[in-house]
Scaffold this motif. Structure first.
Motif, PDB file in Angstrom:
ATOM      1  N   ASP A   1       0.828  -0.937  -0.102  1.00 19.21           N
ATOM      2  CA  ASP A   1      -0.043  -0.042   0.019  1.00 19.21           C
ATOM      3  C   ASP A   1       0.776   1.243   0.008  1.00 19.21           C
ATOM      4  OD1 ASP A   1      -2.238  -1.558  -0.033  1.00 19.21           O
ATOM      5  OD2 ASP A   1      -2.719  -1.337   1.995  1.00 19.21           O
ATOM      6  N   TYR A   2       1.942   1.318   0.938  1.00 25.30           N
ATOM      7  CA  TYR A   2       2.915   2.381   0.972  1.00 25.30           C
ATOM      8  C   TYR A   2       3.655   2.532  -0.442  1.00 25.30           C
ATOM      9  CZ  TYR A   2       1.556   2.984   5.735  1.00 25.30           C
ATOM     10  OH  TYR A   2       0.713   3.356   6.775  1.00 25.30           O
ATOM     11  N   VAL A   3       4.387   0.968  -0.809  1.00 24.88           N
ATOM     12  CA  VAL A   3       4.954   1.097  -1.902  1.00 24.88           C
ATOM     13  C   VAL A   3       4.296   1.631  -3.216  1.00 24.88           C
ATOM     14  CG1 VAL A   3       6.599  -0.443  -3.241  1.00 24.88           C
ATOM     15  CG2 VAL A   3       6.495  -0.751  -0.875  1.00 24.88           C
ATOM     16  N   GLU A   4       3.279   1.322  -3.370  1.00 24.75           N
ATOM     17  CA  GLU A   4       2.627   1.710  -4.539  1.00 24.75           C
ATOM     18  C   GLU A   4       2.314   3.223  -4.755  1.00 24.75           C
ATOM     19  OE1 GLU A   4      -0.829  -0.702  -4.672  1.00 24.75           O
ATOM     20  OE2 GLU A   4       0.395  -2.560  -5.269  1.00 24.75           O
ATOM     21  N   HIS A   5       2.746   4.038  -3.496  1.00 20.97           N
ATOM     22  CA  HIS A   5       2.385   5.487  -3.661  1.00 20.97           C
ATOM     23  C   HIS A   5       3.667   6.224  -3.207  1.00 20.97           C
ATOM     24  CE1 HIS A   5      -1.701   3.651  -3.124  1.00 20.97           C
ATOM     25  NE2 HIS A   5      -1.801   4.758  -3.570  1.00 20.97           N
ATOM     26  N   PRO A   6       4.807   6.137  -4.182  1.00 22.25           N
ATOM     27  CA  PRO A   6       6.004   6.464  -3.826  1.00 22.25           C
ATOM     28  C   PRO A   6       6.074   8.287  -3.243  1.00 22.25           C
ATOM     29  CG  PRO A   6       5.908   6.402  -6.077  1.00 22.25           C
ATOM     30  CD  PRO A   6       4.679   5.548  -5.486  1.00 22.25           C
ATOM     31  N   GLY A   7       5.092   8.938  -3.677  1.00 24.91           N
ATOM     32  CA  GLY A   7       5.021  10.305  -3.368  1.00 24.91           C
ATOM     33  C   GLY A   7       4.831  10.529  -1.853  1.00 24.91           C
ATOM     34  N   LEU A   8       4.437   9.297  -0.925  1.00 22.42           N
ATOM     35  CA  LEU A   8       4.256   9.431   0.450  1.00 22.42           C
ATOM     36  C   LEU A   8       5.837   9.678   0.912  1.00 22.42           C
ATOM     37  CD1 LEU A   8       1.641   6.833   1.084  1.00 22.42           C
ATOM     38  CD2 LEU A   8       1.251   9.332   1.330  1.00 22.42           C
ATOM     39  N   PHE A   9       6.712   9.196   0.276  1.00 19.42           N
ATOM     40  CA  PHE A   9       8.210   9.010   1.127  1.00 19.42           C
ATOM     41  C   PHE A   9       8.716  10.584   0.656  1.00 19.42           C
ATOM     42  CE2 PHE A   9       8.080   4.517  -0.327  1.00 19.42           C
ATOM     43  CZ  PHE A   9       7.703   4.158   0.670  1.00 19.42           C
ATOM     44  N   SER A  10       8.207  11.461   0.110  1.00 19.99           N
ATOM     45  CA  SER A  10       8.805  12.921  -0.398  1.00 19.99           C
ATOM     46  C   SER A  10       9.094  13.752   0.966  1.00 19.99           C
ATOM     47  CB  SER A  10       7.700  13.762  -1.178  1.00 19.99           C
ATOM     48  OG  SER A  10       6.574  14.012  -0.737  1.00 19.99           O
ATOM     49  N   PRO A  11       9.862  14.726   0.898  1.00 18.82           N
ATOM     50  CA  PRO A  11      10.206  15.397   1.860  1.00 18.82           C
ATOM     51  C   PRO A  11       9.360  16.191   2.690  1.00 18.82           C
ATOM     52  CG  PRO A  11      11.908  16.017   0.210  1.00 18.82           C
ATOM     53  CD  PRO A  11      10.848  15.122  -0.381  1.00 18.82           C
ATOM     54  N   GLU A  12       8.123  16.372   1.905  1.00 18.90           N
ATOM     55  CA  GLU A  12       7.048  17.097   2.615  1.00 18.90           C
ATOM     56  C   GLU A  12       5.999  16.233   3.310  1.00 18.90           C
ATOM     57  OE1 GLU A  12       6.137  17.094  -1.966  1.00 18.90           O
ATOM     58  OE2 GLU A  12       8.134  17.330  -0.710  1.00 18.90           O
ATOM     59  N   ASN A  13       6.122  14.865   3.073  1.00 27.12           N
ATOM     60  CA  ASN A  13       5.224  13.912   3.606  1.00 27.12           C
ATOM     61  C   ASN A  13       6.107  13.116   4.656  1.00 27.12           C
ATOM     62  OD1 ASN A  13       2.604  14.361   2.360  1.00 27.12           O
ATOM     63  ND2 ASN A  13       3.815  13.509   0.279  1.00 27.12           N
ATOM     64  N   PHE A  14       6.552  11.703   4.352  1.00 27.80           N
ATOM     65  CA  PHE A  14       7.428  11.043   5.295  1.00 27.80           C
ATOM     66  C   PHE A  14       8.767  11.025   5.345  1.00 27.80           C
ATOM     67  CE2 PHE A  14       3.354   8.208   5.237  1.00 27.80           C
ATOM     68  CZ  PHE A  14       3.016   8.539   6.688  1.00 27.80           C
TER      69      PHE A  14
END
Length: 493
Positions: free
Chosen positions: A121-134
């Motif tokens: 679920d997380y891997v399929e949404h790489p935008g979650l790893f950006s500096p402004e997120n996680f």
């Protein structure tokens, strides 16, 4: 370098800045990371909620420990996040790992943050790893790395390990030399007579667990564990010199439908006949709904009657992937006794893996050591493109990218025979990207469209800037010396 006496820990290399690393989680992955990094001039702090587990770590290694919630600001501050260089979050909880990275970035401006993320679920949404997120610089999924590793073993059934470098251009394959192989009983220099069209290197030989330096006059013996390095397109030809080729794998039985077992079944079910055994009735039903062609069975993989009923004697490969080392060992031994052609067992405890591999169990896989290379490539100094752990962590193969020029580098413009000798380290191959003829408008070239030249390393081979150099070390304690050799400096003339 000489090792320190009496302290129980290796002497740390001199002349290199100590890197402060915080490891969150003292499980299998966290322990393996700590073990790999603690002797390499790193200042390690391990955080976990279990004080007993941390006490065991402190007994074994020269490191600090902190008991507490890995994502808590106060715990991170206690662990030294204010001036740490790197955070490696590898707890069992994705949420804890992600939250810790965000906290380390927002409150402590910690420069490099690595997170273990298991859920797709997380891997399929790489935008979650950006500096402004996680704020995750790099994420790893050990289960997927182990799955990919097993898939390669299935594709090359004769191998003990199959590793790739330089975007798949070069392969390093470990095989057990077989009585009757064309090269067995002959010196290594004869390999050119047998396969004159193929340039290959024997990077290392382990004989009864002792490294043997491969030289032209070295004679290969039956039972030797031989590491062959060649262009990927030629690797099977080299392997034929050492052992007979096995029949292609068609039928596979997997014991355990957990994270790795399920991923593996999904990855191979369209190319092989796959059966999956899981002891849990509800999970077996879930598996049956989520696989496409694999047959799911509910039962105990150590049940002799079940294995016989499911034609274990017709299986080309039996792979034990449960969460229990003892069950994996026993089911693999039973499968072998009942007629499975080749058996593989996932074994977390390294002592067990060393004990059983090479006997009735053909391959023992240590999941932590298999997956750690991907993480180490982001921790090593210099520009390290890949790190592969060999022989369950005893040795390593590194892919280093050469930077600088003849004034700032110890290696550029020099023949291999002119480089400082590091006993136990071997340059096996060089991958050189050929000049592109693209117009200036299209300067970005897809990886699969790039043109490479694979050069097997010889004494007169000259290293150039931009080369990817593949180095084999028989002991991971040699890694700092190799890294230092390839680092760019200003004092080389």
């Amino acid at each position: 370098l000489p090792q320190a006496e009496g302290a129980g820990h290796p002497a740390r290399p001199q002349g290199r800045r100590t890197v402060k690393i915080i490891i969150l989680g003292a499980g299998q992955v966290g322990t393996s990371v700590a073990e790999s990094l603690v002797s390499e001039a790193n200042d390690i702090t391990v955080v976990d909620t279990d004080p007993a587990r941390l006490a065991l770590l402190q007994e074994r290694f020269d490191l600090r420990t902190v008991t507490g919630n890995a994502a808590s600001p106060s715990t991170l501050r206690q662990a030294g996040a204010d001036d740490a260089d790197m955070l490696i979050a590898v707890t069992q909880s994705d949420q804890t790992n992600l939250c810790a990275c965000k906290t380390a970035h927002a409150l402590f401006n910690l420069p490099t943050r690595i997170a273990r993320v298991r859920s797709t679920d997380y891997v399929e949404h790489p935008g979650l790893f950006s500096p402004e997120n996680f704020a995750v610089d790099f994420s790893i999924c050990p289960e997927q790395i182990v799955t990919d590793y097993i898939v390669k073993l299935i594709e090359v059934p004769e191998a003990l390990q199959v590793l790739e470098f330089a975007e798949g251009q070069v392969s390093l394959v470990a095989v057990r030399a077989f009585e009757g192989g064309p090269l067995v009983g002959h010196p290594l220099k004869d390999i050119r007579k047998h396969i004159p069209q193929v340039d290959a290197r024997i990077a290392a030989i382990f004989r009864r667990d002792t490294p043997v330096t491969p030289e032209g006059d070295t004679v290969v013996e039956a039972g030797d564990e031989v590491f062959c390095l060649a262009a990927t397109k030629d690797i099977r030809k080299v392997m034929r010199e050492l052992r007979r080729m096995d029949k292609p794998v068609k039928r596979i039985m997997i014991a355990g439908g957990g994270n790795i077992g399920y991923r593996l079944a999904r990855a191979i079910e369209n190319d092989y006949q796959v059966k999956v055994i899981d002891h849990n009735k509800h999970h077996a039903e879930w598996l049956a709904e989520h696989v496409q062609r694999a047959l799911v069975l509910q039962g105990d993989a150590t049940d002799e009657k079940l294995l016989e009923d499911e034609n274990i004697d017709q299986m080309d490969l039996f792979i034990a992937l449960t969460n229990d080392d003892e069950n994996n060992i026993m089911s693999a031994l039973l499968a072998k006794r009942l007629g499975a052609r080749r058996v593989v067992a996932l074994i977390n405890r390294r002592a067990y893996a060393e004990l059983v591999q090479g006997g009735q169990i053909d391959i023992a896989i240590s999941p932590a050591q298999t997956s750690i290379g991907t993480l180490l490539a982001h921790v090593r100094r210099g520009d390290v493109a890949a790190v592969h752990s060999l022989r369950r962590g005893a040795a390593e193969a590194l892919e280093l990218v050469v930077h600088g020029d003849e004034k700032s580098s110890q290696v550029i413009g020099r023949r291999i025979e002119q480089l400082p000798v590091i006993k136990g380290a071997t340059i096996g191959a060089i991958v050189r990207q050929l000049p592109q003829k693209d117009t200036p408008v299209f300067t970005e070239v897809l990886a699969e469209e790039r043109q490479y030249k694979v050069i097997m390393a010889h004494h007169d081979t000259v290293i150039r800037a931009g080369d990817h150099v593949i180095v084999f070390v028989v002991s991971k304690r040699l890694v700092p010396k190799v890294e230092k050799l390839f680092q760019v400096g200003f004092n080389f003339v």
